[in-house]
Enzyme design. Structure first.
Site, PDB file in Angstrom:
ATOM      1  N   VAL A  26     -30.056  37.425  43.917  1.00 10.98           N
ATOM      2  CA  VAL A  26     -30.827  38.584  44.397  1.00 10.98           C
ATOM      3  C   VAL A  26     -30.378  39.851  43.675  1.00 10.98           C
ATOM      4  CG1 VAL A  26     -31.334  40.011  46.435  1.00 10.98           C
ATOM      5  CG2 VAL A  26     -31.338  37.510  46.622  1.00 10.98           C
TER       6      VAL A  26
ATOM      7  N   THR B 231     -29.284  35.860  56.946  1.00  7.43           N
ATOM      8  CA  THR B 231     -29.727  34.477  56.739  1.00  7.43           C
ATOM      9  C   THR B 231     -30.456  33.883  57.944  1.00  7.43           C
ATOM     10  OG1 THR B 231     -28.875  32.235  56.347  1.00  7.43           O
ATOM     11  CG2 THR B 231     -27.415  33.737  57.497  1.00  7.43           C
TER      12      THR B 231
ATOM     13  N   GLY C   9     -25.399  38.126  41.223  1.00 10.29           N
ATOM     14  CA  GLY C   9     -25.947  37.010  41.998  1.00 10.29           C
ATOM     15  C   GLY C   9     -27.462  36.891  41.802  1.00 10.29           C
TER      16      GLY C   9
ATOM     17  N   TYR D 259     -20.611  29.841  57.992  1.00 10.81           N
ATOM     18  CA  TYR D 259     -21.390  30.798  57.193  1.00 10.81           C
ATOM     19  C   TYR D 259     -22.310  31.624  58.103  1.00 10.81           C
ATOM     20  CZ  TYR D 259     -25.176  32.354  54.085  1.00 10.81           C
ATOM     21  OH  TYR D 259     -26.128  33.102  53.437  1.00 10.81           O
TER      22      TYR D 259
ATOM     23  N   TYR E 176     -20.491  35.700  50.577  1.00 10.31           N
ATOM     24  CA  TYR E 176     -19.910  34.366  50.431  1.00 10.31           C
ATOM     25  C   TYR E 176     -21.036  33.411  50.819  1.00 10.31           C
ATOM     26  CZ  TYR E 176     -16.588  30.513  50.998  1.00 10.31           C
ATOM     27  OH  TYR E 176     -15.905  29.322  50.879  1.00 10.31           O
ATOM     28  N   THR E 177     -21.622  32.725  49.839  1.00 13.08           N
ATOM     29  CA  THR E 177     -22.838  31.937  50.100  1.00 13.08           C
ATOM     30  C   THR E 177     -22.615  30.422  50.041  1.00 13.08           C
ATOM     31  OG1 THR E 177     -23.453  32.159  47.778  1.00 13.08           O
ATOM     32  CG2 THR E 177     -24.438  33.739  49.310  1.00 13.08           C
TER      33      THR E 177
END
Ligand SMILES: NC(=O)c1ccc[n+]([C@@H]2O[C@H](COP(=O)([O-])OP(=O)(O)OC[C@H]3O[C@@H](n4cnc5c(N)ncnc54)[C@H](OP(=O)(O)O)[C@@H]3O)[C@@H](O)[C@H]2O)c1
Length: 291
Positions: A16, A104, A14, A128, A64-65
């Site tokens: 990051v 987040t 990913g 999310y 899961y973004t």
């Protein structure tokens, strides 16, 4: 066989995760695992992998973004963002390993008029955000040594992100309508990874300061301001094809998931605890756009 401590990077492919592999180079024996090796949709399966690799440090950048898709896949999002972090935390405790995890800005509802601090009440507006908050709580409940970094508006040279979407659409269209009433801090994957390494070095030396921190680039803007800065940098680089940016309200761009109006996070705690600060968002963007 390496005698260095094992550093397990999860979600290694990913945004990051890719940058963490660079910022932690030389810090230990890096084991970088992507989705195909460590599948977070089956949280219990992670136990055997961790027991086998015996890490001293687990850097979890898997998540899961897909914020809008999560509205229609809440169970999968919860398995990956909520249940898997608990398993990581439990396995970390068994090994006395440090767990570093990311969360987040979308744990907040956006109603505060100033930057959110870590102790502010959470109230996620979308699936999310709720699943990421469940992940935070799970790690805190398990209670081992951990660092949870809440970050925001992540972009970089790889993957699905606002910068890459703007560059693609800007090449195709003369005008782009961009939301101008959501405030946040665009944060590059590189800045997150470098700050994570800096905090890790400090926390290792101090053996204190574990817990929850906000970790974003400095300053704030809207998606529209972010887009304008992207194309201003492209123009400075000599790009002749720059679209007109038209500001619109969120109501003009309906999405399945509701976003907070203000998700600017205060970085005061990470700065005062570790002396670590991230660049302002414009400098970090310039570094990515100019390569
Ligand atoms: N992106 C943002 O704007 C943003 C904002 C605030 C916080 N964060 C947080 O920052 C952290 C890093 O995010 P990022 O921007 O680097 O996200 P990213 O680029 O989407 O990377 C997430 C990684 O997780 C992997 N993943 C997805 N489902 C998986 C599964 N079932 N098993 C194992 N791996 C799986 C993805 O692999 P595949 O692609 O192969 O599925 C991807 O490589 C996350 O905790 C995220 O919640 C991100």
């Amino acid at each position: 066989m390496s005698t260095q401590p094992v550093i397990l990077i999860l979600g290694a492919a990913g945004q990051v995760g890719t940058e963490l592999q660079k910022s932690f180079a030389g810090a230990g024996d890096i084991k970088a695992c992507d989705h195909s090796i460590a599948d977070f949709s089956k949280p219990e399966d992670l136990r055997a992998l961790i027991a086998h690799l015996h890490p001293a440090l687990i850097l979890n950048a898997a998540a899961y973004t897909a914020v809008d898709r999560a509205e229609s896949e809440p169970d999968l999002a919860m398995a990956i963002n909520g249940h898997a972090p608990r398993v990581l935390a439990e396995e970390a405790v068994k090994l006395n390993a440090l767990l570093v995890h990311y969360s987040t800005d979308y744990v907040f509802d956006g109603t505060k008029k100033s930057p959110w601090v870590e102790s502010d009440p959470t109230n996620p507006l979308n699936v999310y955000g709720r699943t990421k908050l469940a992940g935070e709580h799970a790690i805190q409940e398990v209670g081992g040594r951990h660092l949870i970094f809440r970050t925001s508006w992540v972009y970089g040279p790889l993957g699905n992100n606002f910068l890459r979407t703007m560059l693609r659409l800007g090449a195709e269209r003369d005008q782009l309508k961009i939301v101008d009433d959501q405030f946040g801090a665009p944060t590059s994957s590189r800045a997150i990874a470098e700050a994570t390494r800096a905090v890790f070095d400090k926390v290792s030396a101090m053996n204190s300061g574990y817990g929850l921190y906000h970790l974003t680039c400095g300053g704030e803007t809207t998606w529209c301001g972010f887009a304008r800065e992207i194309f201003s940098l492209k123009q400075q680089q000599g790009s002749s094809k720059v679209p007109e940016i038209i500001p619109i309200p969120s109501s003009g761009y309906p999405t399945p998931a509701t976003r907070p109006a203000n998700s600017v996070l205060s970085n005061q705690k990470v700065q005062s605890t570790f002396g670590v600060s991230l660049p302002d968002w414009q400098s970090a963007l310039n570094a990515v756009v100019t390569g």
